[in-house]
Design a protein around this motif. Sequence first.
Motif, PDB file in Angstrom:
ATOM      1  N   GLU A  18       2.985   5.363   1.348  1.00  0.00           N
ATOM      2  CA  GLU A  18       3.453   6.658   0.839  1.00  0.00           C
ATOM      3  C   GLU A  18       4.430   6.511  -0.321  1.00  0.00           C
ATOM      4  O   GLU A  18       4.575   7.422  -1.141  1.00  0.00           O
ATOM      5  CB  GLU A  18       4.105   7.454   1.978  1.00  0.00           C
ATOM      6  CG  GLU A  18       3.110   7.954   3.022  1.00  0.00           C
ATOM      7  CD  GLU A  18       3.787   8.460   4.273  1.00  0.00           C
ATOM      8  OE1 GLU A  18       5.044   8.522   4.293  1.00  0.00           O
ATOM      9  OE2 GLU A  18       3.071   8.775   5.243  1.00  0.00           O
ATOM     10  N   ASN A  19       5.058   5.340  -0.400  1.00  0.00           N
ATOM     11  CA  ASN A  19       6.008   5.102  -1.485  1.00  0.00           C
ATOM     12  C   ASN A  19       5.394   4.311  -2.638  1.00  0.00           C
ATOM     13  O   ASN A  19       6.116   3.735  -3.460  1.00  0.00           O
ATOM     14  CB  ASN A  19       7.253   4.398  -0.946  1.00  0.00           C
ATOM     15  CG  ASN A  19       8.196   5.360  -0.238  1.00  0.00           C
ATOM     16  OD1 ASN A  19       9.019   6.015  -0.873  1.00  0.00           O
ATOM     17  ND2 ASN A  19       8.063   5.469   1.080  1.00  0.00           N
ATOM     18  N   GLY A  20       4.068   4.291  -2.681  1.00  0.00           N
ATOM     19  CA  GLY A  20       3.366   3.726  -3.832  1.00  0.00           C
ATOM     20  C   GLY A  20       3.059   2.250  -3.779  1.00  0.00           C
ATOM     21  O   GLY A  20       2.576   1.684  -4.767  1.00  0.00           O
ATOM     22  N   ALA A  21       3.344   1.599  -2.649  1.00  0.00           N
ATOM     23  CA  ALA A  21       3.123   0.164  -2.558  1.00  0.00           C
ATOM     24  C   ALA A  21       1.736  -0.178  -2.025  1.00  0.00           C
ATOM     25  O   ALA A  21       1.087   0.624  -1.359  1.00  0.00           O
ATOM     26  CB  ALA A  21       4.189  -0.482  -1.665  1.00  0.00           C
ATOM     27  N   ILE A  22       1.299  -1.389  -2.349  1.00  0.00           N
ATOM     28  CA  ILE A  22       0.086  -1.963  -1.772  1.00  0.00           C
ATOM     29  C   ILE A  22       0.538  -3.052  -0.800  1.00  0.00           C
ATOM     30  O   ILE A  22       0.976  -4.125  -1.226  1.00  0.00           O
ATOM     31  CB  ILE A  22      -0.826  -2.565  -2.859  1.00  0.00           C
ATOM     32  CG1 ILE A  22      -1.297  -1.471  -3.823  1.00  0.00           C
ATOM     33  CG2 ILE A  22      -2.023  -3.275  -2.228  1.00  0.00           C
ATOM     34  CD1 ILE A  22      -2.087  -1.984  -5.017  1.00  0.00           C
ATOM     35  N   PRO A  23       0.487  -2.793   0.521  1.00  0.00           N
ATOM     36  CA  PRO A  23       0.902  -3.812   1.488  1.00  0.00           C
ATOM     37  C   PRO A  23      -0.017  -5.033   1.439  1.00  0.00           C
ATOM     38  O   PRO A  23      -1.242  -4.896   1.328  1.00  0.00           O
ATOM     39  CB  PRO A  23       0.780  -3.093   2.836  1.00  0.00           C
ATOM     40  CG  PRO A  23       0.796  -1.631   2.497  1.00  0.00           C
ATOM     41  CD  PRO A  23       0.111  -1.534   1.171  1.00  0.00           C
TER      42      PRO A  23
END
Length: 266
Positions: A137-142
């Motif tokens: 949701e905060n724009g990261a790619i885990p």
Amino acid sequence: MDKVIFKIGGSILDELPADFYQTIVFLKKSKQCDPVIVHGGGPAINKELSKSQVKSVFHDGLRVTTKEVLRIAEMVMSGSINKEIVKQVVQAGGVGFGLSGVDGSILKTVPYDPSGKLGFVGEVEEVEVGWLQLLIENGAIPVISPIGIGEDGQHYNVNGDVAAARVAAALGGTLVFISDIPGVLETKDENETLHSSLTNHEITTMIESGVIYGGMIPKVKSAIEALKAGVKETAIINGLNPTDITDFLSGKEVGTKITMGEVYHV
């Protein structure tokens, strides 16, 4: 947005072109999907084990994991490999966030074989999706290393294909296995044939006949288990041709699609 879990096989990590990661970042930025990466690291682990003169054997595609093998596997996967993938994502213009299943107890794990024959090989019992959702949701790619953790704090080596299937099921997404081959291949009359679609029954038959063997066994079994657990779609795709990813997500026939049905295509 739909979540797509990309399992990157250890055999292809060093071969993936820069445009593979650019494609993943593009999918995120263009809001076509929310990518999550789960990776393996078999060849790199083998190299480090050999360097350290630590013996390692496999059983049905799973690495028998002693305490020393676990130490090296965790060092290689959660350390160098995980951070290298994050670097590639960042260089492609994305926000990569590297973590292992140990962090936040994301991969809550129990022994795969209670008899102890496989050592510290783990079975993921539950995926803590809250932290993953927060990152997404905060724009990261885990970027997830498949090392799990038990209730007692014991770490476990989890097969990357199995971990990816559990994450995909927990997130309710699509599961894509990125490999260095175009899918499940079979040699017939000296000609190599790609199976564009395989069902549960066909996979069982092909494992019994030896057509599917070694590391491909946990891959196809994980695909079936993921479908049973509610994953929307799953396929094995050639990562050396990144356009296959966008083609698959747009509904085109690429790689090998794993299904629960009984329709057979070659």
